[in-house]
Design a protein around this motif. Sequence first.
Motif, short mmCIF file in Angstrom:
data_model
loop_
_atom_site.label_atom_id
_atom_site.label_comp_id
_atom_site.label_asym_id
_atom_site.label_seq_id
_atom_site.Cartn_x
_atom_site.Cartn_y
_atom_site.Cartn_z
N LYS A 175 0.71 -1.27 -0.07
CA LYS A 175 -0.01 -0.13 0.16
C LYS A 175 0.96 1.16 0.05
CE LYS A 175 -1.90 2.16 3.76
NZ LYS A 175 -2.66 2.29 4.81
N ILE A 177 0.62 5.60 -0.48
CA ILE A 177 -0.51 6.51 -0.66
C ILE A 177 0.48 7.86 -0.47
CG2 ILE A 177 -2.21 8.00 0.48
CD1 ILE A 177 -3.49 5.25 1.25
N ALA A 223 -4.68 7.87 6.17
CA ALA A 223 -4.04 7.33 4.97
C ALA A 223 -3.47 5.89 5.66
CB ALA A 223 -3.01 7.87 4.34
N ASP A 232 -2.37 4.97 -4.36
CA ASP A 232 -3.45 6.04 -4.80
C ASP A 232 -2.85 7.34 -4.39
OD1 ASP A 232 -5.90 6.91 -5.72
OD2 ASP A 232 -7.14 5.89 -4.75
#
Length: 292
Positions: A175, A177, A223, A232
């Motif tokens: 992940k 961000i 986040a 993202d």
Amino acid sequence: MSYPHVATSGRVVVTGTSGRLGPAVVKHLAQHGWDVVAADVAAPTQPLPAKVVKVDLTDFGQVVELLTGFDECPPVTAVVHLAAIPAPGLRPDAVTFANNMTAAYNVYRAARIAGIRNVVSASSETTLGLPFDVPPPYVPIDEDYAVIPQTTYSLGKALEEDMARHLVRWDPTLKFISLRFSNVMLPEDYAGFEAWQDDAKLRRWNLWSYIDARDGAQAVRKALELDATGWDAFIIANADNAMRRDSADLVAKEFPNVPVKRPIVGRETLLSIDKARRVLGYNPEFAWQDQL
Ligand SMILES: NC(=O)c1ccc[n+]([C@@H]2O[C@H](COP(=O)([O-])OP(=O)(O)OC[C@H]3O[C@@H](n4cnc5c(N)ncnc54)[C@H](O)[C@@H]3O)[C@@H](O)[C@H]2O)c1
């Protein structure tokens, strides 16, 4: 993004903790139960509820040890990367590029080596086309158009976002961000907002937006705690503008030919935080007029 589990609590390295945004992030994460390691090449400017480590992030070996752990500094499960030369014009362009890109690469690469799958990184509103000598494609600005960096600093931020996107392509269980922060403000800065109230041109360059460091910290935590995988990006600004005038009036005066994508309500930010609200649950609390 898809949503299998990544570690969203525990021990986190925050970089850039001797700067403007970093201390607010460290305090907020600690208040919400995170065990924080605060890393910066410079000494802290205030007491921090964290293990403080002096690290030059352009040195890969130091970053690997920071994330995998060393004597009296156990490994971490997440990283918040804020450290950077934070604007164009502060240092020669090549210095800004070399520092920021190398630091980001080292942090991202060392995170992979350390098995860290949860990375939140400071990007910038500047990737959206600031200072808008060329007007934006529409307002309110959102994440729907490809970044259009206009300076070496923002080129670096755009490339850091791309680097994160590619690393996630290599390993879809990660992940990453990227938070596109607006202009960071501390409580003591708000008295200075009077200086530009009579001239809309003075803050035209970022569509009259700002981010309170404490609200920036909230966005970082949300986040970090988002249970997701993939890359993202989110625009992070306060909900209001930095003026006493309605945003639609400012647009009509300074950007009369720019398409208005949806109705603009009152003094709402022209850097849309709709996506951050929807996906992260971001909800800014510190409007500048309430702080005077
Ligand atoms: N200040 C703004 O208005 C603004 C706006 C948008 C995005 N950002 C981004 O947010 C982040 C934080 O900004 P800030 O305003 O707190 O910046 P800042 O300059 O106040 O703090 C940055 C910190 O990073 C540290 N640092 C820089 N290079 C380093 C290195 N090689 N190794 C270790 N530490 C290093 C510095 O010592 C400093 O303490 C940055 O990534 C910046 O680009 C800032």
